[in-house]
Design a protein around this motif. Sequence first.
Motif, PDB file in Angstrom:
ATOM      1  N   GLY A 149      -3.985  35.906 -51.223  1.00  0.00           N
ATOM      2  CA  GLY A 149      -4.818  34.716 -51.092  1.00  0.00           C
ATOM      3  C   GLY A 149      -4.056  33.435 -51.302  1.00  0.00           C
ATOM      4  N   LEU A 150      -2.829  33.359 -50.759  1.00  0.00           N
ATOM      5  CA  LEU A 150      -1.971  32.181 -50.950  1.00  0.00           C
ATOM      6  C   LEU A 150      -2.017  31.287 -49.712  1.00  0.00           C
ATOM      7  CD1 LEU A 150       1.126  33.982 -52.496  1.00  0.00           C
ATOM      8  CD2 LEU A 150      -0.778  32.899 -53.702  1.00  0.00           C
ATOM      9  N   GLY A 151      -1.643  30.047 -49.904  1.00  0.00           N
ATOM     10  CA  GLY A 151      -1.526  29.128 -48.793  1.00  0.00           C
ATOM     11  C   GLY A 151      -0.212  29.313 -48.068  1.00  0.00           C
ATOM     12  N   ARG A 152      -0.156  28.867 -46.799  1.00  0.00           N
ATOM     13  CA  ARG A 152       1.040  29.073 -46.003  1.00  0.00           C
ATOM     14  C   ARG A 152       1.502  27.787 -45.306  1.00  0.00           C
ATOM     15  NH1 ARG A 152      -0.509  32.424 -40.692  1.00  0.00           N
ATOM     16  NH2 ARG A 152       1.400  31.393 -40.064  1.00  0.00           N
ATOM     17  N   GLN A 153       1.352  26.596 -46.036  1.00  0.00           N
ATOM     18  CA  GLN A 153       1.814  25.358 -45.423  1.00  0.00           C
ATOM     19  C   GLN A 153       3.325  25.360 -45.279  1.00  0.00           C
ATOM     20  OE1 GLN A 153      -0.091  25.597 -48.075  1.00  0.00           O
ATOM     21  NE2 GLN A 153      -2.066  24.614 -47.609  1.00  0.00           N
ATOM     22  N   GLN A 154       4.020  25.746 -46.314  1.00  0.00           N
ATOM     23  CA  GLN A 154       5.466  25.823 -46.263  1.00  0.00           C
ATOM     24  C   GLN A 154       5.880  27.202 -46.778  1.00  0.00           C
ATOM     25  OE1 GLN A 154       7.634  23.718 -45.032  1.00  0.00           O
ATOM     26  NE2 GLN A 154       6.072  22.145 -44.503  1.00  0.00           N
ATOM     27  N   GLY A 155       7.051  27.655 -46.257  1.00  0.00           N
ATOM     28  CA  GLY A 155       7.505  28.961 -46.686  1.00  0.00           C
ATOM     29  C   GLY A 155       8.883  29.255 -46.143  1.00  0.00           C
ATOM     30  N   ALA A 211      14.087  35.373 -34.563  1.00  0.00           N
ATOM     31  CA  ALA A 211      15.335  36.136 -34.604  1.00  0.00           C
ATOM     32  C   ALA A 211      16.522  35.228 -34.861  1.00  0.00           C
ATOM     33  CB  ALA A 211      15.519  36.899 -33.295  1.00  0.00           C
ATOM     34  N   GLU A 212      16.543  34.003 -34.246  1.00  0.00           N
ATOM     35  CA  GLU A 212      17.659  33.101 -34.457  1.00  0.00           C
ATOM     36  C   GLU A 212      17.684  32.582 -35.891  1.00  0.00           C
ATOM     37  OE1 GLU A 212      15.696  33.194 -32.006  1.00  0.00           O
ATOM     38  OE2 GLU A 212      16.895  33.423 -30.178  1.00  0.00           O
ATOM     39  N   LEU A 213      16.502  32.320 -36.458  1.00  0.00           N
ATOM     40  CA  LEU A 213      16.459  31.825 -37.834  1.00  0.00           C
ATOM     41  C   LEU A 213      16.955  32.877 -38.811  1.00  0.00           C
ATOM     42  CD1 LEU A 213      13.034  29.909 -37.841  1.00  0.00           C
ATOM     43  CD2 LEU A 213      15.328  28.930 -37.702  1.00  0.00           C
ATOM     44  N   LEU A 214      16.524  34.142 -38.595  1.00  0.00           N
ATOM     45  CA  LEU A 214      16.929  35.206 -39.509  1.00  0.00           C
ATOM     46  C   LEU A 214      18.404  35.543 -39.366  1.00  0.00           C
ATOM     47  CD1 LEU A 214      13.842  37.584 -39.218  1.00  0.00           C
ATOM     48  CD2 LEU A 214      14.421  36.070 -41.123  1.00  0.00           C
ATOM     49  N   SER A 215      19.005  35.278 -38.195  1.00  0.00           N
ATOM     50  CA  SER A 215      20.415  35.587 -37.974  1.00  0.00           C
ATOM     51  C   SER A 215      21.340  34.491 -38.506  1.00  0.00           C
ATOM     52  CB  SER A 215      20.673  35.798 -36.477  1.00  0.00           C
ATOM     53  OG  SER A 215      19.883  36.842 -35.967  1.00  0.00           O
ATOM     54  N   GLY A 216      20.774  33.387 -38.949  1.00  0.00           N
ATOM     55  CA  GLY A 216      21.599  32.312 -39.443  1.00  0.00           C
ATOM     56  C   GLY A 216      22.159  32.596 -40.831  1.00  0.00           C
ATOM     57  N   ALA A 217      22.874  31.622 -41.384  1.00  0.00           N
ATOM     58  CA  ALA A 217      23.541  31.805 -42.679  1.00  0.00           C
ATOM     59  C   ALA A 217      22.627  31.566 -43.861  1.00  0.00           C
ATOM     60  CB  ALA A 217      24.748  30.870 -42.773  1.00  0.00           C
ATOM     61  N   ARG A 218      21.448  30.953 -43.637  1.00  0.00           N
ATOM     62  CA  ARG A 218      20.595  30.605 -44.762  1.00  0.00           C
ATOM     63  C   ARG A 218      19.869  31.838 -45.326  1.00  0.00           C
ATOM     64  NH1 ARG A 218      19.711  25.190 -45.527  1.00  0.00           N
ATOM     65  NH2 ARG A 218      17.727  25.625 -46.582  1.00  0.00           N
ATOM     66  N   MET A 219      19.592  32.820 -44.446  1.00  0.00           N
ATOM     67  CA  MET A 219      18.866  33.990 -44.952  1.00  0.00           C
ATOM     68  C   MET A 219      19.737  34.815 -45.899  1.00  0.00           C
ATOM     69  SD  MET A 219      15.957  35.357 -44.955  1.00  0.00           S
ATOM     70  CE  MET A 219      15.268  36.849 -45.639  1.00  0.00           C
ATOM     71  N   PRO A 220      20.990  35.141 -45.598  1.00  0.00           N
ATOM     72  CA  PRO A 220      21.819  35.836 -46.593  1.00  0.00           C
ATOM     73  C   PRO A 220      22.006  35.043 -47.883  1.00  0.00           C
ATOM     74  CG  PRO A 220      22.779  36.013 -44.412  1.00  0.00           C
ATOM     75  CD  PRO A 220      21.675  35.029 -44.300  1.00  0.00           C
ATOM     76  N   LEU A 225      14.401  28.270 -43.663  1.00  0.00           N
ATOM     77  CA  LEU A 225      15.401  28.620 -42.664  1.00  0.00           C
ATOM     78  C   LEU A 225      15.630  27.495 -41.670  1.00  0.00           C
ATOM     79  CD1 LEU A 225      14.412  32.366 -41.925  1.00  0.00           C
ATOM     80  CD2 LEU A 225      16.237  31.508 -43.411  1.00  0.00           C
ATOM     81  N   SER A 226      14.626  26.614 -41.503  1.00  0.00           N
ATOM     82  CA  SER A 226      14.796  25.470 -40.597  1.00  0.00           C
ATOM     83  C   SER A 226      15.508  24.306 -41.287  1.00  0.00           C
ATOM     84  CB  SER A 226      13.433  24.994 -40.086  1.00  0.00           C
ATOM     85  OG  SER A 226      12.783  26.054 -39.399  1.00  0.00           O
ATOM     86  N   GLY A 227      15.703  24.429 -42.611  1.00  0.00           N
ATOM     87  CA  GLY A 227      16.429  23.376 -43.334  1.00  0.00           C
ATOM     88  C   GLY A 227      15.550  22.269 -43.825  1.00  0.00           C
ATOM     89  N   ARG A 228      14.220  22.427 -43.769  1.00  0.00           N
ATOM     90  CA  ARG A 228      13.361  21.341 -44.187  1.00  0.00           C
ATOM     91  C   ARG A 228      13.097  21.352 -45.697  1.00  0.00           C
ATOM     92  NH1 ARG A 228      10.658  23.165 -39.507  1.00  0.00           N
ATOM     93  NH2 ARG A 228       9.080  24.185 -40.811  1.00  0.00           N
ATOM     94  N   VAL A 229      13.090  22.568 -46.302  1.00  0.00           N
ATOM     95  CA  VAL A 229      12.800  22.667 -47.732  1.00  0.00           C
ATOM     96  C   VAL A 229      13.768  23.674 -48.335  1.00  0.00           C
ATOM     97  CG1 VAL A 229      10.367  22.034 -47.482  1.00  0.00           C
ATOM     98  CG2 VAL A 229      11.074  24.439 -47.299  1.00  0.00           C
ATOM     99  N   GLU A 230      13.774  23.673 -49.686  1.00  0.00           N
ATOM    100  CA  GLU A 230      14.522  24.685 -50.399  1.00  0.00           C
ATOM    101  C   GLU A 230      13.563  25.830 -50.740  1.00  0.00           C
ATOM    102  OE1 GLU A 230      17.698  24.902 -50.989  1.00  0.00           O
ATOM    103  OE2 GLU A 230      18.087  22.990 -49.950  1.00  0.00           O
ATOM    104  N   TRP A 231      14.113  26.994 -50.797  1.00  0.00           N
ATOM    105  CA  TRP A 231      13.239  28.161 -50.960  1.00  0.00           C
ATOM    106  C   TRP A 231      12.570  28.213 -52.325  1.00  0.00           C
ATOM    107  CZ3 TRP A 231      14.081  31.842 -54.722  1.00  0.00           C
ATOM    108  CH2 TRP A 231      15.313  31.860 -55.351  1.00  0.00           C
ATOM    109  N   MET A 232      13.295  27.672 -53.361  1.00  0.00           N
ATOM    110  CA  MET A 232      12.693  27.707 -54.690  1.00  0.00           C
ATOM    111  C   MET A 232      11.489  26.790 -54.779  1.00  0.00           C
ATOM    112  SD  MET A 232      16.075  27.854 -57.130  1.00  0.00           S
ATOM    113  CE  MET A 232      16.833  26.478 -56.251  1.00  0.00           C
ATOM    114  N   ASP A 233      11.448  25.777 -53.905  1.00  0.00           N
ATOM    115  CA  ASP A 233      10.325  24.839 -53.936  1.00  0.00           C
ATOM    116  C   ASP A 233       9.066  25.431 -53.312  1.00  0.00           C
ATOM    117  OD1 ASP A 233      12.041  23.058 -55.123  1.00  0.00           O
ATOM    118  OD2 ASP A 233      12.597  22.106 -53.185  1.00  0.00           O
TER     119      ASP A 233
END
Length: 775
Positions: A620-626, A662-671, A631-639
């Motif tokens: 039951g969580l919101g999904r505005q940002q995630g 697929a392109e977002l997951l293949s980038g360097a931010r996911m590892p 992965l798009s570089g707009r936010v930090e994951w801890m936020d």
Amino acid sequence: MSEAHPLVPHRPPGPIVPGPLPAPRATDSQRETPVDLLAYWRVLRKRRWTVLTLFSVVWLLVLIGTLKMRPVFEARGLIEIEKENPNFLTVKELFELETVSDAYLETQYKVLRSDALARRVIQQLRLDRVPEFNPNASSAGTVSAASVPDSAPGPEALEATLASYHRRLTIAPVKRSRLVEISFQSHDPELAAAVVNALADNYIDQSLEVRWQATQKASEWLGQQLDGLKVKLERSEEELQRYARENGLLFLETSEGQPEHILDERLRQLQEELTRAQAERFERESRYRLVEAGHFSALPGGESKVIEDLLVRLADLRRERAELATLFTGEYPRVRQLDNQIGELEQLLAAERARMAERVGNEYRAALAREQMLVRAFAEQQQRRNQVAERSVQYNILKREVETNRQLYEALLQRLKEAGVSSGIKSSNIRVVDRATPPRRPAKPNLLLNLLLGTAFGLGLGIGAALLAEHVDSSIKSSEEIERYLQIPTLAFIPAEDSLVGRRGAVYGRRPQISGSLLAGRRTQKPNGKPAPGLNLWLRIDRAETQHSVLAEAFAGLRTSVLLSAADRPPRTLLVTSAQPGEGKTTVSTNLAISLAQLGQRVLLIDGDMRRPSVHLAFGLGRQQGLSGYLSGRVEWMDVVQPTGVPGLDALVCGPVPPNPAELLSGARMPALLQEAARQYHVVIVDSPPVLNVSDSRVLATQVEGVVLVVKAGTTPRELAQRALAGIESVGGHVLGVVLNQLDARTADAYAYSYYHYYERREVETTESAASPDR
């Protein structure tokens, strides 16, 4: 917080372009498995509705068909076929008992089934005018022979009646006896009994008619043959007498009544006399030879009385002289007297023996002469007999012809007299033992028998269909199939909620709001991304109704398997995926994260399914940002990490669905995200999309330490599971094992839950008892 361990990815971060899925790995299809009867029972329990449906359909069809059938009555009669009799009988054969030959009995069975006898019964009872046997007849119901019209039926009606008659008739010989049971089926019990009795009566009448006709024909033929033989016998006797007169053949009758020629009698007498003469000559000759050799004492009967007396007196004188010779000389008077007496006795003995030898010789010569005379007479008589024998050859031929003609004439005359006697005796070797009576109960339909057969056929059809469906089903249903086809371990069995429902309609007292691992319906969301108010229907093991349920125990087992999957340390980053959608991977990842958090560990659940995200719905969580924003570089994951409400469990939802997951997951931010999260959390769980639909899972599989493959029991085809496993391993992913989801709790693999079933039933019963107002 425990000390963080750096995450070592399987390959350096960077864009990954997954290739095509490899072919499934080879299966161990040649492996032989023993027959498991319990496995068949589990299949039948699993597909019990198929068995019950087919059984019910067949049983109802049999019941309806049996009730709609018209009753058929079967009348039975019993006859006895005795010894086979000839065409005409002798007085001896009338009282003779013999066994019945098999060939004769088989012939009589065929006669009972013959068309000729059937036509007689049909004509007598007018069955060709009964609608039951002839559909073209009047359909006014069952009619009797007196009520039918007298018009003759056509050949087609007669043939149809014959066919119907033979279908209803049964001839059943009783084994090891001469009895034959005749049974006939009809809708009318009176008519069935009438047909059986008419068949038996006509069979006996036909047998008598055939016997009488055969006797009459035999008598006529015997009379004709007898007249010819009489003339032939008279001619042969006249020819025999004429030949005997012309050749002077005179025959005498012996004591045995046989004719014998007079020369044969004389020859036999001469032969007997010759035999006696030869025996006498042998005796005389033997005595003569003994006398010639001087062996008078060896003669049969010994020497004569005179010779014996002389020998005795001679022996006495010689003994006396021998006694005197010891005392006196030869000049002694008594000695000289004894010598003179001995000499006279020796002369008398020699003369007597000479006379005896002459007499024996005369007797021998007389016997020899008599033998020679008989030999000559026998030879002359034999010569004459041979001459008569030459003339007797033709006589014997004529005589044998006379005897043969006389024997034939006497035999035919005897047979003719016996045929006249037997023709006046109407005897039959067929006897009716039991006449048929109208049956009270129908023989068909037999409701009980038909229902039993329908039950057997319905069960057989249902079981066969269930086993066939199970054989055709290529889905994975057990841990044995996982080991056989995927060759990896099974981490846990997640039972299906429907299989855990007790008799009260709940999971042993506490039924969740939905069944299975997916939502009963997607909850609507507000435009701001927050979930709309309402009940959260997602299945989670931390809710009140499932906290101590079998499902919670199953996920506890999965948690234990994951933690013990590595020898040195448990994996810190996990990827949960499946071969195709709808197999419960989100439910497995969500409840696995909850189970790990219940141990006091910090767990991060990442929604890596950026095409159809579902983690935010489960909590039951919101999904505005995630994740997509990070992965798009707009936010930090801890936020954008959100607490789930479960202690120790945080969630990183997907956020807005990106156009290029697929392109977002293949980038360097996911590892980088996985490495940083592994330093801050004990376990990081990534919920990914299915392997075979998109390439996202294979991209993520290279960035985690272990992959958990979810397979829906009884649904996922083994070929798709093999391809999914091969796709993960082809990019270097490490699959820890398989979670068999939605498993029927009644199967063999779910037997381990029986203890928890019992425990929870007891707990529910105790709770309900305590809450009852009656206590």
